[in-house]
Design an enzyme around this catalytic site. Structure first.
Site, PDB file in Angstrom:
ATOM      1  N   GLY A  11     139.941  51.232  36.272  1.00 40.29           N
ATOM      2  CA  GLY A  11     139.583  52.377  35.438  1.00 40.29           C
ATOM      3  C   GLY A  11     139.569  53.666  36.239  1.00 40.29           C
ATOM      4  CB  VAL A  23     144.249  59.439  51.224  1.00 43.59           C
ATOM      5  CG1 VAL A  23     145.302  58.534  51.846  1.00 43.59           C
ATOM      6  CG2 VAL A  23     142.954  58.665  50.984  1.00 43.59           C
ATOM      7  NE  ARG A  72     141.767  47.489  33.200  1.00 41.14           N
ATOM      8  CZ  ARG A  72     140.805  47.801  34.046  1.00 41.14           C
ATOM      9  NH1 ARG A  72     140.767  47.223  35.224  1.00 41.14           N
ATOM     10  NH2 ARG A  72     139.886  48.692  33.726  1.00 41.14           N
ATOM     11  CB  CYS A  73     149.303  44.609  37.954  1.00 37.01           C
ATOM     12  SG  CYS A  73     150.782  43.673  38.381  1.00 37.01           S
ATOM     13  CG  ASP A 103     133.595  44.482  41.726  1.00 38.89           C
ATOM     14  OD1 ASP A 103     133.264  44.741  42.885  1.00 38.89           O
ATOM     15  OD2 ASP A 103     132.789  44.427  40.775  1.00 38.89           O
ATOM     16  N   GLY A 104     138.059  44.543  41.175  1.00 37.75           N
ATOM     17  CA  GLY A 104     139.381  43.945  41.044  1.00 37.75           C
ATOM     18  C   GLY A 104     140.364  44.509  42.045  1.00 37.75           C
ATOM     19  CB  THR A 125     134.029  52.196  39.529  1.00 38.36           C
ATOM     20  OG1 THR A 125     133.404  51.836  38.285  1.00 38.36           O
ATOM     21  CG2 THR A 125     133.139  51.743  40.665  1.00 38.36           C
ATOM     22  CG  ASP A 127     131.224  50.956  35.639  1.00 36.89           C
ATOM     23  OD1 ASP A 127     131.055  51.781  34.721  1.00 36.89           O
ATOM     24  OD2 ASP A 127     132.164  50.141  35.656  1.00 36.89           O
ATOM     25  CG  ASP A 129     129.911  48.137  38.960  1.00 35.04           C
ATOM     26  OD1 ASP A 129     130.736  48.822  39.607  1.00 35.04           O
ATOM     27  OD2 ASP A 129     130.245  47.436  37.991  1.00 35.04           O
ATOM     28  NE  ARG A 171     132.465  46.407  35.823  1.00 38.59           N
ATOM     29  CZ  ARG A 171     133.172  46.215  36.933  1.00 38.59           C
ATOM     30  NH1 ARG A 171     134.454  45.893  36.851  1.00 38.59           N
ATOM     31  NH2 ARG A 171     132.615  46.345  38.109  1.00 38.59           N
ATOM     32  NE  ARG A 211     103.154  61.213  22.734  1.00 45.57           N
ATOM     33  CZ  ARG A 211     103.966  62.153  23.200  1.00 45.57           C
ATOM     34  NH1 ARG A 211     103.675  63.422  22.964  1.00 45.57           N
ATOM     35  NH2 ARG A 211     105.058  61.832  23.872  1.00 45.57           N
ATOM     36  CE  LYS A 213     108.798  62.242  21.403  1.00 41.81           C
ATOM     37  NZ  LYS A 213     109.281  62.724  22.678  1.00 41.81           N
ATOM     38  CD  GLN A 251     129.547  57.571  29.043  1.00 38.65           C
ATOM     39  OE1 GLN A 251     128.549  57.156  29.608  1.00 38.65           O
ATOM     40  NE2 GLN A 251     130.104  56.918  28.028  1.00 38.65           N
TER      41      GLN A 251
END
Length: 321
Positions: A11, A23, A72-73, A103-104, A125, A127, A129, A171, A211, A213, A251
């Site tokens: 992603g 780079v 993706r492959c 991760d992938g 990413t 995420d 994560d 995710r 109260r 709100k 996002q």
């Protein structure tokens, strides 16, 4: 090492372009030839390479997405696909590869390293994560995007005396929900890392109304389930006008924040330096505000015991009473 290549996979995340720029320019500064690979591992197998120069990455530091694109492959997960990729790298005289993704992406990079090809990774990413690093490129921008959206939703919630359930991405991780929910003052935050009780969420909303709100914001991570379901429960049990907003892929887009740009520059340059120094099979990352590197194998091991620090979650609950 004379020639290196860079690709993005998985992603997209704000800051990937900044990382590509880092780079390429760090490589050129160090006297290397740098190539970009379009469409991730798919492009690696197909030989979709392009020579990069300083101008190739001009005016991209502020752009979201990835100019190298990402696909993706499934073929790359096979031995045959990896052999094709290695053949392409060797035929084009590439001495080292840098991959940007999650991760992938790192699983693929680990396979290349295991077959003797120098490959390093950079975590990109939204995420946040990935084990082995406290930060992944794109997270800060995604959180800011979510906070801005929730702030605007609260304006409408207050104007119409409504309860809003806002579903955010992440995710299987609740980092975006936790950070965005706390920074936007959500009344309840629902994340995969903590078992939630719908009755407790409803009770907190009712107490708020008792109260004085007139509106509430509930933030839920997509890894928990659908925001529409918790929205139905809230409406049924409270009778309050309840709306659901799914922020979705908004996002993942947009110009990277200053922090994401800074991290992209530092991690991108470090990945190049490590290749030049003969260090391969590692992911660069951030720990205790220091740029570090962790072997791909260790990243995979750490993933299985990675735990979120829930102190921020408990703080958010104490501030949203």
């Amino acid at each position: 090492m004379k020639k290196i290549a860079v690709l993005t996979s998985g992603g997209d995340a704000p800051g990937m372009n900044t990382t590509i720029r880092a780079v390429v320019r760090r490589g050129i500064f160090k006297g290397l030839e740098v190539y970009g690979i379009y469409n991730g591992y798919r492009g690696l197998i197909d030989g979709n390479f392009v020579s990069m120069n300083l101008g190739s990455v001009g005016d991209i530091i502020h752009r979201g997405g990835t100019i190298l694109q990402s696909t993706r492959c499934e073929e790359f997960k096979t031995v045959e696909g990896q052999d094709k990729a290695l053949t392409q790298l060797k035929e084009k005289g590439i001495d080292g590869l840098i991959v940007i993704g999650g991760d992938g992406t790192f699983k693929g990079a680990e396979q290349l390293t295991a077959q003797g090809f120098p490959t390093n990774g950079i975590p990109g990413t939204i995420d946040n994560d990935i084990a082995g690093t406290e930060y992944t490129i794109g997270f800060d921008t995604a959180v800011n995007t979510a906070v801005e959206a929730i702030d605007k939703i609260r304006d409408t919630a207050a104007s119409h005396e409504r309860t809003y359930v806002v579903e955010v991405m992440g995710r299987d991780a609740g980092n975006i929900a936790l950070w965005a929910g706390m920074c936007a003052g959500a009344e309840s935050i629902i994340i995969p890392e903590v078992d939630y009780d719908a009755e407790n969420v409803v009770d907190r909303i009712k107490k708020g109304y008792e109260r004085g709100k007139t509106h509430s914001i509930i933030v839920i991570a997509e890894g928990v389930g659908k925001g529409t379901e918790i929205g139905k429960v809230i409406k049924e049990k409270t009778g309050f006008d309840t709306k659901v907003t799914i922020l979705g892929h908004i996002q993942r887009g947009g110009a990277p924040s200053a922090y994401d740009r800074m991290m992209s520059n530092q991690l991108g340059a470090k990945a190049v330096d490590l290749l030049i120094d003969g260090k391969k099979g590692v992911m660069v990352g951030l720990k205790n505000n220091q740029v570090i590197n962790t072997p791909f194998k260790e990243v995979e091991k750490e993933k299985h015991k990675q735990m979120m620090d829930l102190s921020t979650y408990h703080l958010a609950r104490s501030l949203s009473i």
